[in-house]
Design an enzyme around this catalytic site. Structure first.
Site, PDB file in Angstrom:
ATOM      1  N   LYS A  14      21.729 -62.530 -47.933  1.00 37.80           N
ATOM      2  CA  LYS A  14      20.990 -63.670 -47.385  1.00 37.80           C
ATOM      3  C   LYS A  14      21.925 -64.793 -46.957  1.00 37.80           C
ATOM      4  O   LYS A  14      21.790 -65.337 -45.864  1.00 37.80           O
ATOM      5  CB  LYS A  14      19.981 -64.220 -48.414  1.00 37.80           C
ATOM      6  N   ARG A  86      11.614 -68.732 -55.319  1.00 36.24           N
ATOM      7  CA  ARG A  86      11.918 -67.564 -56.142  1.00 36.24           C
ATOM      8  C   ARG A  86      10.799 -67.252 -57.112  1.00 36.24           C
ATOM      9  O   ARG A  86      10.904 -66.257 -57.848  1.00 36.24           O
ATOM     10  CB  ARG A  86      13.183 -67.838 -56.953  1.00 36.24           C
ATOM     11  N   ARG A 120      32.293 -59.448 -54.235  1.00 29.84           N
ATOM     12  CA  ARG A 120      32.070 -60.707 -53.518  1.00 29.84           C
ATOM     13  C   ARG A 120      33.017 -61.782 -54.032  1.00 29.84           C
ATOM     14  O   ARG A 120      33.264 -61.912 -55.226  1.00 29.84           O
ATOM     15  CB  ARG A 120      30.628 -61.178 -53.720  1.00 29.84           C
ATOM     16  N   ARG A 153      32.324 -65.720 -58.574  1.00 23.99           N
ATOM     17  CA  ARG A 153      31.347 -66.494 -59.319  1.00 23.99           C
ATOM     18  C   ARG A 153      31.172 -65.902 -60.709  1.00 23.99           C
ATOM     19  O   ARG A 153      31.118 -64.693 -60.862  1.00 23.99           O
ATOM     20  CB  ARG A 153      29.998 -66.466 -58.583  1.00 23.99           C
ATOM     21  N   ARG A 164      20.314 -60.693 -63.377  1.00 23.84           N
ATOM     22  CA  ARG A 164      19.751 -61.419 -62.224  1.00 23.84           C
ATOM     23  C   ARG A 164      18.811 -60.517 -61.433  1.00 23.84           C
ATOM     24  O   ARG A 164      17.776 -60.962 -60.936  1.00 23.84           O
ATOM     25  CB  ARG A 164      20.872 -61.935 -61.314  1.00 23.84           C
TER      26      ARG A 164
HETATM   27  P1  AMP Z   1      21.965 -67.889 -55.791  1.00 28.16           P
HETATM   28  O1  AMP Z   1      23.239 -68.441 -55.263  1.00 28.16           O
HETATM   29  O2  AMP Z   1      20.819 -68.048 -54.855  1.00 28.16           O
HETATM   30  O3  AMP Z   1      22.103 -66.464 -56.281  1.00 28.16           O
HETATM   31  O4  AMP Z   1      21.593 -68.766 -57.085  1.00 28.16           O
HETATM   32  C1  AMP Z   1      22.460 -68.830 -58.193  1.00 28.16           C
HETATM   33  C2  AMP Z   1      21.684 -69.271 -59.430  1.00 28.16           C
HETATM   34  O5  AMP Z   1      21.143 -70.582 -59.218  1.00 28.16           O
HETATM   35  C3  AMP Z   1      20.491 -68.401 -59.797  1.00 28.16           C
HETATM   36  O6  AMP Z   1      20.850 -67.260 -60.562  1.00 28.16           O
HETATM   37  C4  AMP Z   1      19.644 -69.385 -60.583  1.00 28.16           C
HETATM   38  O7  AMP Z   1      20.178 -69.598 -61.877  1.00 28.16           O
HETATM   39  C5  AMP Z   1      19.839 -70.666 -59.789  1.00 28.16           C
HETATM   40  N1  AMP Z   1      18.858 -70.788 -58.675  1.00 28.16           N
HETATM   41  C6  AMP Z   1      19.120 -70.796 -57.337  1.00 28.16           C
HETATM   42  N2  AMP Z   1      17.999 -70.932 -56.617  1.00 28.16           N
HETATM   43  C7  AMP Z   1      16.989 -71.019 -57.530  1.00 28.16           C
HETATM   44  C8  AMP Z   1      15.567 -71.154 -57.426  1.00 28.16           C
HETATM   45  N3  AMP Z   1      14.957 -71.228 -56.225  1.00 28.16           N
HETATM   46  N4  AMP Z   1      14.855 -71.199 -58.570  1.00 28.16           N
HETATM   47  C9  AMP Z   1      15.436 -71.135 -59.778  1.00 28.16           C
HETATM   48  N5  AMP Z   1      16.763 -70.985 -59.952  1.00 28.16           N
HETATM   49  C10 AMP Z   1      17.542 -70.931 -58.847  1.00 28.16           C
END
Ligand code: AMP
Length: 207
Positions: A14, A86, A120, A153, A164
């Protein structure tokens, strides 16, 4: 201009496609993951709250996410939501302050996600995304765009990635049916190159 949601598991691609959609279509990019990582880096109260959830691969509470997004996008058009909503509560909350016109669902299985995320790397300075196998930087360990240092990360470690994915299946996958029932969902096979995925989405946007 339309508001677009990118929906799919972590590692579906994404963020990579979002960057190109922003460049070529002029969307305002709202990545809740990027926003949260910035808060963590700046050690703000929000960052301190979010940090533990993120390290464990858990979702940050809905009301925290919704107020953060709302401050950023109130009444804006042409927003690309990446990694948000989410949960069902986030999807309903979003509708209270802006509309969703189109949802792109990135279809990809768990093994592919784990494989991608383990290779990544992201730029510690500008957040650009690389893959050591499929999209390596020109100079090892350095960002092509800004020369920043490339890091893994914490939550891309295999144990956290599996968790996740499980959180995604439980909390986020039901949004596929939610948006399908509203006639907004477009499925895109995401087990392809970033360019092919981008072209498929561009076609949907131009239709
Ligand atoms: P991402 O980079 O989108 O994979 O997000 C990394 C982490 O940030 C996730 O594993 C969650 O802990 C938190 N996070 C990001 N977006 C959201 C969301 N919309 N709702 C809840 N937690 C989020």
């Amino acid at each position: 201009m339309k508001n677009l949601v990118l929906l799919g598991p972590p590692g579906a691609g994404k963020g990579t496609v979002a960057a190109r959609l922003v460049r070529e279509f002029g969307f305002i990019h709202v990545s809740t993951g990027d926003m949260l990582r910035e808060e963590v880096n700046r050690n703000t109260p929000l960052g301190q709250l979010a940090k533990g959830y993120m390290a464990r691969g858990e979702l940050v509470p809905d009301e925290v996410i919704l107020s953060m997004v709302r401050q950023r996008v109130d009444a804006q058009q042409g927003v690309l939501f990446d990694g948000f909503p989410r949960t069902r509560a986030q999807a309903e909350g979003l509708e209270r302050f802006t509309c969703v016109d189109l949802v792109i669902f990135f279809e990809v299985d768990e093994e592919e996600v784990v494989r991608r995320l383990s290779s990544r790397r992201i730029c510690a300075s500008c957040g650009a995304v690389y893959n050591l196998v499929t999209q390596p930087p020109k100079v090892p360990g350095k960002c092509d765009l800004c020369g920043g240092e490339l890091i893994q990360r914490e939550d891309d470690k295999p144990e956290v990635v599996r968790h996740r994915f499980a959180v995604y299946m439980k909390d986020s996958a039901p949004l596929v049916a939610y948006y399908q029932s509203r006639g907004l969902l477009h499925r895109v096979r995401a087990d392809r190159s970033p360019d092919e995925v981008f072209q498929a989405i561009a076609e949907i946007l131009r239709a």
